[in-house]
Design an enzyme around this catalytic site. Structure first.
Site, PDB file in Angstrom:
ATOM      1  N   HIS A 173       0.668  -1.070  -0.127  1.00 42.49           N
ATOM      2  CA  HIS A 173      -0.090  -0.012   0.049  1.00 42.49           C
ATOM      3  C   HIS A 173       0.735   1.373  -0.174  1.00 42.49           C
ATOM      4  CE1 HIS A 173      -3.694  -2.205   0.486  1.00 42.49           C
ATOM      5  NE2 HIS A 173      -3.285  -2.571   1.666  1.00 42.49           N
ATOM      6  N   ASP A 180      -2.933 -10.467  -2.114  1.00 42.11           N
ATOM      7  CA  ASP A 180      -3.554 -10.011  -0.883  1.00 42.11           C
ATOM      8  C   ASP A 180      -4.824  -9.366  -1.068  1.00 42.11           C
ATOM      9  OD1 ASP A 180      -2.302  -8.507   1.717  1.00 42.11           O
ATOM     10  OD2 ASP A 180      -3.988  -7.451   1.128  1.00 42.11           O
ATOM     11  N   HIS A 195      -6.466  -6.887  -0.270  1.00 40.83           N
ATOM     12  CA  HIS A 195      -6.650  -5.586  -0.595  1.00 40.83           C
ATOM     13  C   HIS A 195      -5.985  -5.006  -1.840  1.00 40.83           C
ATOM     14  CE1 HIS A 195      -6.861  -6.288   3.813  1.00 40.83           C
ATOM     15  NE2 HIS A 195      -7.943  -5.520   3.707  1.00 40.83           N
ATOM     16  N   ASP A 224      -4.762 -12.507   3.637  1.00 45.11           N
ATOM     17  CA  ASP A 224      -6.309 -12.060   4.250  1.00 45.11           C
ATOM     18  C   ASP A 224      -7.479 -12.170   3.122  1.00 45.11           C
ATOM     19  OD1 ASP A 224      -4.742 -10.353   2.528  1.00 45.11           O
ATOM     20  OD2 ASP A 224      -4.678  -8.656   3.609  1.00 45.11           O
TER      21      ASP A 224
HETATM   22 ZN   LIG Z   1      -4.003  -7.063   2.817  1.00 46.88          ZN
END
Ligand SMILES: [Zn+2]
Length: 368
Positions: free
Chosen positions: A143, A180, A182, A268
């Site tokens: 991120h 992931d 996200h 996740d």
């Molecule tokens: Zn994540």
């Protein structure tokens, strides 16, 4: 098959402090202190399962080095690096940028070792020391953007390693797969105008960062078409993820024909994760790994380096990570005792609305 494995105990000493899971604790707002979701346990327990299961004996241990400032500055601004360095000297550390990404005293040096760890893994693969490699690092990275960290990330570890592969090792074409849950916004941003890096993010639609990772984000300038986003609906299980892999990820990488494949490996998207609502099992992650290995064999002699990202269930992340490492190394699988529960969840098979989303991505990517 030889698989490089990189972990260092100090990754567990990256201190995210007490939080109410996600937000800073605040009794006046009813937010009781608890561990930060991004704490050492998921990674430490994965490492310990690698040891206890005996898999460690079949892996080639790699020792991380710190990334240099020059390497960080290929992705980040001087201001960001200097601010992290300065806050790291404070008795209680600081925050990487968004208020969700705390780090304790000395956090800068641990973050350097995380970024340098992915570089180490990439170098080991490029040098032929190992066939593929997994860097179990912390803090995560995907991120973080040029001028700030966010989403528990300080520096964009995988992007820094990819720039190293390009600029220091002469690798021409790199494909990045981010599974992931996200959006891999930082990695995407680092290469948004670079036609020689294909970034593919498989994520749950609109979780984090808010509004990021839409199908329409396709790259810019000469790089239009080299960013690919697959925003899967919540509730997607092994069937939907494999369908997206077969219908989008594999053909897109085949068309791109990379010289190296990097994977941002978060767990996740697992069925047991507190921060998202997907249903992937350890067997699902094993299958995703198998598919990406087949593609790597076709294009780049099997060269894959994986960088650990998120994953917040301390009991289940270890079994997901173990499955990936077993697949990478060809080791005999250790039984996941939890598997029957998530594997039995309704909706593990591909659902029609998931197939629709994948078809829309295929069309937008010109794969249909
Ligand atoms: Zn994540």
């Amino acid at each position: 098959m030889t698989t490089g494995y990189l972990y260092h105990e100090i990754f567990g000493w990256h201190d995210t402090g007490t939080h109410a899971g996600l937000f800073p604790s605040n009794p006046l707002a009813g937010l009781q202190p608890l561990q930060h979701f991004e704490n050492a346990e998921t990674k430490r327990r994965l490492h310990e399962l690698v040891v206890v299961s005996g898999l460690i004996d079949q892996l080639t241990r790699l020792a991380p080095r710190k990334a240099t400032e020059e390497e960080l500055l290929r992705v980040h601004t001087v201001e960001h690096v200097e601010r992290i360095k300065a806050e790291s000297l404070l008795p209680k550390g600081g925050d990487a940028g968004d208020g969700l990404s705390p780090f304790g005293a000395g956090g800068y040096d641990i973050a350097l070792l995380a970024a340098g760890g992915v570089i180490t893994a990439v170098d080991a693969v490029l040098d032929g020391v190992v066939d593929n490699a997994y860097a179990l690092i912390r803090p995560p990275g995907h991120h973080a953007i040029a001028g700030m960290g966010m989403g528990f990330c300080i520096f964009s570890n995988l992007a820094i390693a990819a720039k190293h592969a390009q600029q220091a090792r002469g690798v021409e074409r790199i494909a990045v797969l981010d599974w992931d849950v996200h959006h891999g916004n930082g990695t995407q941003a680092a290469f948004y105008d670079d036609p020689n890096v294909l970034t593919i993010s498989l994520h749950q639609d609109n979780v984090f960062p808010p509004g990021s990772g839409r199908i329409e984000e396709r790259g810019e300038g000469a790089a239009v078409g080299t960013a690919l986003n697959i925003p899967l609906p919540p509730g997607t299980g092994d069937g939907g993820y494999l369908h997206a892999m077969n219908e989008v990820v594999v053909p897109a990488i085949d068309a791109f024909a990379p010289d190296l494949i990097l994977v941002a490996s978060g767990f996740d998207a697992s069925a047991m994760d507190p921060l998202a609502r997907q249903m992937v099992t350890s067997e699902g992650f094993r299958s995703l790994t198998s598919r990406i290995m087949e593609v790597a064999t076709r294009h780049c002699g099997g060269k894959i380096a994986m960088s650990h990202e998120g994953g917040y269930n301390p009991v289940y992340v270890p079994f997901c990570g173990l499955a990936v490492l077993e697949q990478l190394s060809g080791a005999t699988p250790f039984t996941d005792p939890i598997l029957p529960i998530p594997a039995g969840f309704a909706g593990q098979d591909l659902q029609p609305h998931q197939a629709e989303l994948v078809a829309a991505v295929r069309q937008a990517a010109g794969l249909s």
